[in-house]
Design a protein around this motif. Structure first.
Motif, PDB file in Angstrom:
ATOM      1  N   TRP A 292       0.825  -1.198  -0.121  1.00 45.64           N
ATOM      2  CA  TRP A 292       0.105   0.025  -0.037  1.00 45.64           C
ATOM      3  C   TRP A 292       0.686   1.281   0.033  1.00 45.64           C
ATOM      4  CZ3 TRP A 292      -3.453  -1.613   4.787  1.00 45.64           C
ATOM      5  CH2 TRP A 292      -4.171  -2.800   4.333  1.00 45.64           C
ATOM      6  N   THR A 293       0.579   1.998  -0.823  1.00 48.65           N
ATOM      7  CA  THR A 293       1.349   3.387  -1.045  1.00 48.65           C
ATOM      8  C   THR A 293       0.814   4.613  -0.163  1.00 48.65           C
ATOM      9  OG1 THR A 293       0.191   4.039  -2.893  1.00 48.65           O
ATOM     10  CG2 THR A 293       2.189   2.806  -3.081  1.00 48.65           C
ATOM     11  N   GLN A 294      -0.519   4.339   0.526  1.00 44.25           N
ATOM     12  CA  GLN A 294      -0.974   5.501   1.291  1.00 44.25           C
ATOM     13  C   GLN A 294      -0.754   5.057   2.823  1.00 44.25           C
ATOM     14  OE1 GLN A 294      -3.334   3.874  -1.226  1.00 44.25           O
ATOM     15  NE2 GLN A 294      -2.035   5.510  -2.635  1.00 44.25           N
ATOM     16  N   ASP A 295      -0.290   6.052   3.537  1.00 43.43           N
ATOM     17  CA  ASP A 295      -0.158   5.999   4.762  1.00 43.43           C
ATOM     18  C   ASP A 295      -1.273   6.560   5.500  1.00 43.43           C
ATOM     19  OD1 ASP A 295       0.415   6.604   7.695  1.00 43.43           O
ATOM     20  OD2 ASP A 295       2.841   6.478   7.181  1.00 43.43           O
ATOM     21  N   PHE A 296      -2.264   5.850   6.235  1.00 40.24           N
ATOM     22  CA  PHE A 296      -3.536   6.440   6.495  1.00 40.24           C
ATOM     23  C   PHE A 296      -3.499   7.090   7.704  1.00 40.24           C
ATOM     24  CE2 PHE A 296      -4.934   1.846   5.308  1.00 40.24           C
ATOM     25  CZ  PHE A 296      -5.249   2.274   3.642  1.00 40.24           C
ATOM     26  N   ALA A 297      -2.639   6.945   8.735  1.00 42.87           N
ATOM     27  CA  ALA A 297      -2.323   7.956   9.807  1.00 42.87           C
ATOM     28  C   ALA A 297      -1.797   9.168   9.334  1.00 42.87           C
ATOM     29  CB  ALA A 297      -1.401   7.257  10.822  1.00 42.87           C
ATOM     30  N   GLN A 298      -0.721   9.314   8.140  1.00 38.03           N
ATOM     31  CA  GLN A 298      -0.249  10.443   8.088  1.00 38.03           C
ATOM     32  C   GLN A 298      -1.253  11.373   7.105  1.00 38.03           C
ATOM     33  OE1 GLN A 298       2.695  10.234   4.453  1.00 38.03           O
ATOM     34  NE2 GLN A 298       3.986  11.559   5.925  1.00 38.03           N
ATOM     35  N   LEU A 299      -2.226  10.591   6.410  1.00 38.14           N
ATOM     36  CA  LEU A 299      -3.047  11.246   5.702  1.00 38.14           C
ATOM     37  C   LEU A 299      -4.025  12.159   6.919  1.00 38.14           C
ATOM     38  CD1 LEU A 299      -4.100   8.722   2.812  1.00 38.14           C
ATOM     39  CD2 LEU A 299      -2.975  11.093   2.723  1.00 38.14           C
ATOM     40  N   LYS A 300      -4.588  11.381   7.681  1.00 38.88           N
ATOM     41  CA  LYS A 300      -5.258  12.107   8.910  1.00 38.88           C
ATOM     42  C   LYS A 300      -4.264  13.349   9.636  1.00 38.88           C
ATOM     43  CE  LYS A 300      -8.738  11.059  10.466  1.00 38.88           C
ATOM     44  NZ  LYS A 300      -9.942  11.642  10.532  1.00 38.88           N
ATOM     45  N   GLU A 301      -3.241  13.065   9.840  1.00 39.73           N
ATOM     46  CA  GLU A 301      -2.193  14.293  10.324  1.00 39.73           C
ATOM     47  C   GLU A 301      -2.267  15.367   9.339  1.00 39.73           C
ATOM     48  OE1 GLU A 301       1.453  12.634  11.044  1.00 39.73           O
ATOM     49  OE2 GLU A 301       0.850  11.372  12.780  1.00 39.73           O
ATOM     50  N   GLN A 302      -2.242  15.103   8.060  1.00 40.84           N
ATOM     51  CA  GLN A 302      -2.263  16.305   7.079  1.00 40.84           C
ATOM     52  C   GLN A 302      -3.831  16.795   6.994  1.00 40.84           C
ATOM     53  OE1 GLN A 302      -0.645  13.625   4.130  1.00 40.84           O
ATOM     54  NE2 GLN A 302       1.246  15.019   3.919  1.00 40.84           N
ATOM     55  N   GLY A 303      -4.757  16.496   7.453  1.00 43.62           N
ATOM     56  CA  GLY A 303      -6.159  16.937   7.504  1.00 43.62           C
ATOM     57  C   GLY A 303      -7.084  16.061   6.686  1.00 43.62           C
ATOM     58  N   VAL A 304      -6.538  15.063   5.820  1.00 36.54           N
ATOM     59  CA  VAL A 304      -7.341  14.652   4.763  1.00 36.54           C
ATOM     60  C   VAL A 304      -8.586  13.666   5.583  1.00 36.54           C
ATOM     61  CG1 VAL A 304      -7.624  12.750   3.033  1.00 36.54           C
ATOM     62  CG2 VAL A 304      -5.551  14.509   3.442  1.00 36.54           C
ATOM     63  N   GLN A 305      -9.710  13.850   5.259  1.00 30.64           N
ATOM     64  CA  GLN A 305     -10.985  13.581   5.677  1.00 30.64           C
ATOM     65  C   GLN A 305     -11.415  12.179   4.777  1.00 30.64           C
ATOM     66  OE1 GLN A 305     -11.480  13.804   8.902  1.00 30.64           O
ATOM     67  NE2 GLN A 305      -9.732  15.395   8.932  1.00 30.64           N
ATOM     68  N   TYR A 306     -11.250  12.436   3.599  1.00 32.84           N
ATOM     69  CA  TYR A 306     -11.833  11.498   2.586  1.00 32.84           C
ATOM     70  C   TYR A 306     -10.892  10.819   1.787  1.00 32.84           C
ATOM     71  CZ  TYR A 306     -16.693  13.179   4.041  1.00 32.84           C
ATOM     72  OH  TYR A 306     -17.607  13.440   4.611  1.00 32.84           O
ATOM     73  N   LEU A 307     -11.032   9.717   1.522  1.00 30.23           N
ATOM     74  CA  LEU A 307     -10.297   8.980   0.569  1.00 30.23           C
ATOM     75  C   LEU A 307     -11.087   8.019  -0.429  1.00 30.23           C
ATOM     76  CD1 LEU A 307      -7.294   7.606   0.065  1.00 30.23           C
ATOM     77  CD2 LEU A 307      -7.984   5.844   1.533  1.00 30.23           C
ATOM     78  N   ALA A 308     -10.831   8.058  -1.526  1.00 32.28           N
ATOM     79  CA  ALA A 308     -11.792   7.533  -2.652  1.00 32.28           C
ATOM     80  C   ALA A 308     -11.004   6.278  -3.529  1.00 32.28           C
ATOM     81  CB  ALA A 308     -12.323   8.654  -3.647  1.00 32.28           C
ATOM     82  N   PRO A 309     -10.801   5.069  -3.113  1.00 34.64           N
ATOM     83  CA  PRO A 309     -10.197   4.124  -3.900  1.00 34.64           C
ATOM     84  C   PRO A 309     -11.058   3.511  -4.856  1.00 34.64           C
ATOM     85  CG  PRO A 309     -10.191   3.752  -1.497  1.00 34.64           C
ATOM     86  CD  PRO A 309     -11.115   4.728  -1.847  1.00 34.64           C
ATOM     87  N   SER A 310     -10.356   2.952  -5.768  1.00 37.44           N
ATOM     88  CA  SER A 310     -11.149   2.233  -6.952  1.00 37.44           C
ATOM     89  C   SER A 310     -11.921   0.733  -6.423  1.00 37.44           C
ATOM     90  CB  SER A 310     -10.070   1.932  -8.007  1.00 37.44           C
ATOM     91  OG  SER A 310      -9.092   1.335  -7.671  1.00 37.44           O
ATOM     92  N   LEU A 311     -12.735   0.414  -6.776  1.00 40.92           N
ATOM     93  CA  LEU A 311     -13.435  -0.806  -6.401  1.00 40.92           C
ATOM     94  C   LEU A 311     -12.465  -1.879  -6.214  1.00 40.92           C
ATOM     95  CD1 LEU A 311     -16.708  -1.269  -8.694  1.00 40.92           C
ATOM     96  CD2 LEU A 311     -16.354  -0.035  -6.325  1.00 40.92           C
ATOM     97  N   ASN A 312     -11.673  -2.126  -7.072  1.00 40.08           N
ATOM     98  CA  ASN A 312     -10.685  -3.249  -6.846  1.00 40.08           C
ATOM     99  C   ASN A 312      -9.683  -3.187  -5.695  1.00 40.08           C
ATOM    100  OD1 ASN A 312      -8.864  -1.009  -7.889  1.00 40.08           O
ATOM    101  ND2 ASN A 312      -9.094  -1.960  -9.986  1.00 40.08           N
ATOM    102  N   MET A 313      -9.433  -1.944  -4.873  1.00 39.12           N
ATOM    103  CA  MET A 313      -8.848  -1.670  -3.818  1.00 39.12           C
ATOM    104  C   MET A 313      -9.683  -2.213  -2.699  1.00 39.12           C
ATOM    105  SD  MET A 313      -6.870   1.713  -4.762  1.00 39.12           S
ATOM    106  CE  MET A 313      -5.619   1.742  -3.485  1.00 39.12           C
ATOM    107  N   LEU A 314     -10.906  -2.013  -2.763  1.00 38.08           N
ATOM    108  CA  LEU A 314     -11.920  -2.242  -1.399  1.00 38.08           C
ATOM    109  C   LEU A 314     -12.482  -3.530  -1.413  1.00 38.08           C
ATOM    110  CD1 LEU A 314     -13.689   0.968  -2.055  1.00 38.08           C
ATOM    111  CD2 LEU A 314     -11.743   0.647  -0.422  1.00 38.08           C
ATOM    112  N   LEU A 315     -12.295  -4.541  -2.666  1.00 41.02           N
ATOM    113  CA  LEU A 315     -13.039  -5.752  -2.575  1.00 41.02           C
ATOM    114  C   LEU A 315     -11.873  -6.919  -2.603  1.00 41.02           C
ATOM    115  CD1 LEU A 315     -15.627  -5.132  -5.158  1.00 41.02           C
ATOM    116  CD2 LEU A 315     -16.109  -5.208  -2.792  1.00 41.02           C
ATOM    117  N   THR A 316     -12.290  -8.126  -1.941  1.00 42.18           N
ATOM    118  CA  THR A 316     -11.225  -9.196  -2.016  1.00 42.18           C
ATOM    119  C   THR A 316     -12.015 -10.454  -1.928  1.00 42.18           C
ATOM    120  OG1 THR A 316      -9.170  -9.840  -1.039  1.00 42.18           O
ATOM    121  CG2 THR A 316     -11.073  -9.436   0.642  1.00 42.18           C
ATOM    122  N   ASN A 317     -11.339 -11.621  -2.345  1.00 48.04           N
ATOM    123  CA  ASN A 317     -11.979 -13.044  -2.495  1.00 48.04           C
ATOM    124  C   ASN A 317     -11.648 -13.560  -1.046  1.00 48.04           C
ATOM    125  OD1 ASN A 317     -12.439 -15.571  -2.657  1.00 48.04           O
ATOM    126  ND2 ASN A 317     -11.483 -15.768  -4.843  1.00 48.04           N
TER     127      ASN A 317
END
Length: 403
Positions: A292-317
């Protein structure tokens, strides 16, 4: 005014459309597709629940987001496509924002897509394209590249929109206009109207919808004739402020994190709902954090509240069934609000769903999996909204589930 004329001609509702359409919403209808998808579901709890809602009254939902309007059947980013999306209950509508040669903002999915989404190659403006039409020859397919930055706003207004397509086998510019995907239609293409970004604001407000503009990556080097990336990002927000739109009704999007961080700093009220778009890249494994190239904690620290990934990133088998990915769960646990894109862009799912479903393509069987995926996104991944090329499906689900 051009947009007002288009709105009048469309006859949006049985009664005259009032100026303040937020108090007079466009009537919502599901049409045949949601029931068609429910009928295809295998017997079980999901089918029983969704079938029980067949007689419900359709209503607008902010969970349902029109992706370029309703481009499964209408030319994208046109007045007609967005009216169709609003009629299908999309509570939030999208204008992908790019700019012309004179730095006016217009709705196009990419700065360099005019050759596939308009008639520019068969118009008097063809000679202004970055790369003119080249006929197919041997193993080389036909090609062209026409950018909004190649022409002025006045010239942009003369173009005729069409379904996004190109015939790679074409030997003439006229034939290149074809190639429409077999699961789309051209029944609703005649007389469609292009929009500037400011006109999209006027239209969406009149439809009682909210706004999710996406600042598109320029195809030209920035600054462009003195127009910087920050000027571009600021101008988009300024057009909402000029129209009197509250920041709480706007989810500004970008794949460029610097744009999102600029809004957070320079326009903090709009920055609260700024959306960082991300997509599947080579080597990504939705279950393996090391990829994963996104650091979720860092994004939150930077003030990002919304993340919009493509479907293939959110679904798994998971054991042969669709499930929420670890990526989705960890992002949500970090406090990020998730928005998913894009449902019903893949056409029929009998062959696995292509790019959007590549993380689960081995278990995708037919179009009913659109509803299964939607249920997983809503109930297991906890997304706050779903983009769709045919918003009625998401609206039906949201209404039935009380979202």
């Amino acid at each position: 005014m051009r947009l007002t004329t288009a709105l009048t001609a469309l006859a949006l509702a049985p009664t005259a459309l009032l100026a303040d359409a937020h108090s007079t919403p466009v009537p919502v209808e599901y049409g045949a597709r949601p029931a068609y998808l429910v009928d295809k579901l295998p017997d079980g709890d999901l089918k029983d629940k969704l079938a029980s809602c067949m007689g419900q009254t359709a209503s607008k939902s902010d969970f349902s987001i029109g992706h370029r309007g309703a481009p499964l059947m209408f030319p994208e980013h046109t007045v007609q496509s967005n009216v169709a999306a609003a009629r299908q209950g999309a509570g939030i509508l999208e204008c992908d924002v790019t700019f012309t040669a004179d730095h006016e903002l217009v709705c196009r999915h990419a700065q360099n897509d005019l050759h596939t989404t308009t008639n520019i190659l068969v118009s008097d403006l063809a000679e202004k394209c970055t790369t003119g039409f080249t006929a197919a020859a041997g193993e080389e397919g036909a090609s062209a590249e026409c950018r909004t930055s190649d022409i002025t706003l006045a010239e942009f207004r003369t173009l005729t929109p069409k379904m996004d397509s190109a015939d790679a086998t074409a030997t003439t510019a006229e034939d290149y206009q074809g190639g429409v995907a077999s699961f789309r239609t051209q029944l609703y293409s005649d007389g469609a109207d292009l929009m500037t970004h400011a006109e999209s604001i006027e239209l969406f407000k009149s439809l009682g919808a909210k706004f999710t503009p996406e600042l598109k990556s320029p195809s030209v080097e920035m600054p462009h004739d003195g127009f910087s990336q920050e000027d571009y990002a600021q101008k988009m927000i300024d057009e909402y402020k000029a129209a009197g739109i509250p920041a709480s009704d706007v989810w500004a999007q970008s794949f460029n994190l610097d744009d999102v961080l600029y809004w957070i700093k320079a326009e903090p009220e709009f920055g609260k709902q700024a959306v960082y778009l991300v997509e599947w890249s080579e080597g990504f494994d939705e279950q393996d954090p090391s990829t994963w190239t996104q650091d979720f904690a860092q994004l939150k620290e930077q003030g990002v509240q919304y993340l919009a990934p493509s479907l293939n990133m959110l679904l798994t088998n998971k054991d042969g069934a669709l499930a929420a990915s670890d990526y989705a769960k960890k992002a949500s646990e970090a406090g990020l609000n998730l928005i998913a894109w894009t449902l019903e862009r893949s056409g029929p799912l009998s062959t696995g769903g292509g790019w959007y479903f590549q993380s689960v393509g081995d278990i995708i069987t037919d179009d009913s999996d659109y509803l299964v995926a939607l249920d997983v996104l809503a109930q297991d991944a906890g997304v706050k909204g779903v983009f769709s090329d045919w918003p009625a499906t998401v609206t039906y689900y949201a209404n039935c589930m009380g979202l």
